[in-house]
Design an enzyme around this catalytic site. Structure first.
Site, PDB file in Angstrom:
ATOM      1  N   SER A  45      -2.388  14.741   8.286  1.00  0.00           N
ATOM      2  CA  SER A  45      -3.319  14.373   7.213  1.00  0.00           C
ATOM      3  C   SER A  45      -4.770  14.553   7.643  1.00  0.00           C
ATOM      4  CB  SER A  45      -3.085  12.911   6.830  1.00  0.00           C
ATOM      5  OG  SER A  45      -4.172  12.429   6.077  1.00  0.00           O
ATOM      6  N   TYR A  51       0.834  -1.204   0.000  1.00  0.00           N
ATOM      7  CA  TYR A  51       0.000   0.000   0.000  1.00  0.00           C
ATOM      8  C   TYR A  51       0.873   1.259   0.000  1.00  0.00           C
ATOM      9  CZ  TYR A  51      -3.743   3.186   1.248  1.00  0.00           C
ATOM     10  OH  TYR A  51      -4.646   4.224   1.241  1.00  0.00           O
ATOM     11  N   HIS A  81       0.820  13.811  -5.443  1.00  0.00           N
ATOM     12  CA  HIS A  81       0.403  12.902  -4.376  1.00  0.00           C
ATOM     13  C   HIS A  81       1.379  11.714  -4.276  1.00  0.00           C
ATOM     14  CE1 HIS A  81      -3.429  13.071  -1.942  1.00  0.00           C
ATOM     15  NE2 HIS A  81      -2.914  11.954  -1.471  1.00  0.00           N
ATOM     16  N   PRO A 114       1.613  15.437   4.579  1.00  0.00           N
ATOM     17  CA  PRO A 114       0.539  14.648   5.178  1.00  0.00           C
ATOM     18  C   PRO A 114       0.487  13.239   4.593  1.00  0.00           C
ATOM     19  CG  PRO A 114      -0.352  16.206   3.576  1.00  0.00           C
ATOM     20  CD  PRO A 114       1.115  16.519   3.709  1.00  0.00           C
TER      21      PRO A 114
HETATM   22  C1  FMN Z   1       0.649   6.272   1.780  1.00  0.00           C
HETATM   23  C2  FMN Z   1       0.448   7.702   1.434  1.00  0.00           C
HETATM   24  C3  FMN Z   1      -0.629   8.381   1.955  1.00  0.00           C
HETATM   25  C4  FMN Z   1      -0.824   9.739   1.641  1.00  0.00           C
HETATM   26  N1  FMN Z   1      -1.868  10.413   2.215  1.00  0.00           N
HETATM   27  C5  FMN Z   1      -2.025  11.734   1.939  1.00  0.00           C
HETATM   28  C6  FMN Z   1      -3.034  12.480   2.593  1.00  0.00           C
HETATM   29  O1  FMN Z   1      -3.756  11.982   3.443  1.00  0.00           O
HETATM   30  N2  FMN Z   1      -3.176  13.779   2.243  1.00  0.00           N
HETATM   31  C7  FMN Z   1      -2.370  14.405   1.314  1.00  0.00           C
HETATM   32  O2  FMN Z   1      -2.549  15.586   1.028  1.00  0.00           O
HETATM   33  N3  FMN Z   1      -1.394  13.712   0.718  1.00  0.00           N
HETATM   34  C8  FMN Z   1      -1.181  12.416   1.015  1.00  0.00           C
HETATM   35  N4  FMN Z   1      -0.161  11.720   0.439  1.00  0.00           N
HETATM   36  C9  FMN Z   1       0.762  12.433  -0.462  1.00  0.00           C
HETATM   37  C10 FMN Z   1       1.904  13.050   0.354  1.00  0.00           C
HETATM   38  O3  FMN Z   1       1.442  14.129   1.115  1.00  0.00           O
HETATM   39  C11 FMN Z   1       3.022  13.550  -0.548  1.00  0.00           C
HETATM   40  O4  FMN Z   1       2.455  14.372  -1.544  1.00  0.00           O
HETATM   41  C12 FMN Z   1       3.837  12.435  -1.195  1.00  0.00           C
HETATM   42  O5  FMN Z   1       4.013  11.375  -0.299  1.00  0.00           O
HETATM   43  C13 FMN Z   1       5.190  12.982  -1.634  1.00  0.00           C
HETATM   44  O6  FMN Z   1       5.946  12.010  -2.299  1.00  0.00           O
HETATM   45  P1  FMN Z   1       7.065  11.123  -1.570  1.00  0.00           P
HETATM   46  O7  FMN Z   1       6.358  10.061  -0.799  1.00  0.00           O
HETATM   47  O8  FMN Z   1       7.859  10.592  -2.697  1.00  0.00           O
HETATM   48  O9  FMN Z   1       7.867  12.054  -0.677  1.00  0.00           O
HETATM   49  C14 FMN Z   1       0.064  10.385   0.766  1.00  0.00           C
HETATM   50  C15 FMN Z   1       1.172   9.691   0.255  1.00  0.00           C
HETATM   51  C16 FMN Z   1       1.371   8.365   0.595  1.00  0.00           C
HETATM   52  C17 FMN Z   1       2.583   7.673   0.057  1.00  0.00           C
END
Ligand code: FMN
Length: 388
Positions: free
Chosen positions: A110, A28, A283, A81
């Site tokens: 988040s 996930y 994201h 988040p």
């Molecule tokens: C498992 C997971 C859950 C995420 N949940 C959210 C969230 O609840 N809200 C949000 O704005 N972005 C969410 N994101 C996106 C992150 O805020 C962020 O944009 C992203 O992880 C950045 O990329 P990186 O993982 O390569 O650093 C999520 C990312 C992942 C991997």
């Protein structure tokens, strides 16, 4: 000395984290949207650039601090988040907030968190920012904003890039939706997976099923963890428009960031609508597998929207040099999602702190090596295109 202390880079923490959690949980985190191509694009986008150091610059002492919204933070990055973070480590929201507080960097809670905004704001009153997912029912959104304000949160991050819940091929294969949990069909396989990851499983069982406490107040009274998750999914707002941004802007009096934009026109429009900054983000590759790397979107937004808007960035950051490249390409500030999740998943608070420390010390070292004493000294001239 623990294994987490011995990890020398984020990749080391990643391996420890994935070893501790069942495969379906790791899938996930790592799966991304579709076939996972978005994550690869984000990480690989950094490989297009090389650093170009300048010599004989006095770099003592290196100062990585950045001022945002009237507050000085210690580094060029904060924590993005990440929803339902408690599945990677129990109390991950609180632990990441504590690590961010101690490192003096922002932590964005988040809108789909296991911990409540009140709990996290108590842990890190000066470092917690709140990420809003607009709810289908406007009153729920309004109550969330009110709670964040009453908890003392100063900065709002409004995520706008998720009209639908994402689809991941890896996750579809495992058959487990993290939002709604396992089904009877998937249970035997998950049971075995959980059995061979006893530390994670013990944590999970002690938590009583990882309730989305941030949404409990809106679900019908007495709802179980699964029912709260179902309520959250059912309240997903797939009809958001720019009018919602106007409404939220009028309700939130403090600094507001719009997260999840990749087009220069959208960035400009968000700023015209009153956003104090935009976060260029796809994201973390969870939205679509066929988008360009987030770093390429950053370059495009800077070229198209100009120098005058405040631009934040996330997607694919795993090293200090990535932070420098992002800054040179046009980011005023960066965030990490998975890098810090690997840390907290691998070693709780100690792991979260280790992840921050790895990125921070790598950033300071690399800044000195390229002749930049402060973050403001990092310019486009410090990066060049890598040879293909
Ligand atoms: C498992 C997971 C859950 C995420 N949940 C959210 C969230 O609840 N809200 C949000 O704005 N972005 C969410 N994101 C996106 C992150 O805020 C962020 O944009 C992203 O992880 C950045 O990329 P990186 O993982 O390569 O650093 C999520 C990312 C992942 C991997």
């Amino acid at each position: 000395m623990t294994a987490v202390d011995r990890a020398v880079n984020i990749e080391g923490l990643r391996r420890l984290a994935l070893r501790r959690m069942p495969r379906f949980v790791g899938d996930y985190l790592e799966g991304g949207a579709g076939d996972g191509g978005g994550i690869r694009s984000n990480v690989n986008a950094f490989r297009q650039y090389k650093l170009q150091p300048r010599a004989l610059a006095d770099v003592t002492p290196v100062d990585t601090s950045v001022e945002l919204f009237g507050r000085k933070y210690a580094s060029l990055f904060g924590i993005s988040p990440v929803g339902i973070a408690g599945i990677y480590r129990r109390f991950a929201d609180e632990l990441l907030a504590e690590a961010a507080r101690d490192a003096n960097i922002p932590f964005v809670l988040s809108g789909a968190s296991h911990a409540t905004i009140e709990t996290v704001a108590r842990v890190a009153p000066d470092h917690t920012w709140y990420q809003l997912y607009g709810a289908h029912t406007p009153e729920v959104t309004d109550r969330m904003l009110g709670r964040a304000r009453d908890a003392g949160v100063k900065v709002l991050v409004y995520t706008v890039d998720y009209p639908l819940q994402p689809r991941s091929e890896v996750v579809s294969r495992t058959g487990v939706s993290m939002a709604t949990g396992p089904t009877i069909r998937t249970f035997p396989k998950l049971f075995l997976d959980a059995l061979v990851h006893p530390f994670w499983t013990a944590d999970y069982l002690r938590s009583g099923g990882m309730k989305l406490e941030s949404w409990t107040a809106y679900a019908p009274p007495g709802s179980s963890a699964k029912q709260v998750s179902a309520y959250y999914v059912q309240n997903w707002n797939n009809a958001q428009t720019w009018r919602d941004l106007d409404r939220i802007r009028s309700l939130w009096k403090g600094p507001m960031i719009v997260k999840g934009l990749v087009h220069p026109d959208d960035a400009l429009r968000a700023v015209q609508a009153g956003a104090d900054a935009v976060t260029i983000s796809n994201h973390g590759g969870n939205k679509l597998d066929c988008m360009q790397g987030a770093l390429d979107s950053l370059a495009q937004v800077r070229a198209g929207a100009g120098k005058d808007i405040r631009v934040f960035f996330d997607g694919g950051i795993r090293r200090g040099s990535d932070l420098i490249v992002a800054k040179a390409i046009g980011a005023d500030f960066c965030f990490t999602g998975r890098a810090t999740i690997y840390g907290v998943a691998a070693g709780g608070l100690r792991g979260a702190k280790r992840a921050i420390d790895i990125l921070q010390s790598d950033l300071a070292y690399t800044m000195a090596m390229i002749g930049c004493r402060t973050v403001v000294d990092i310019t486009r001239d410090h990066v060049i295109a890598a040879r293909p």
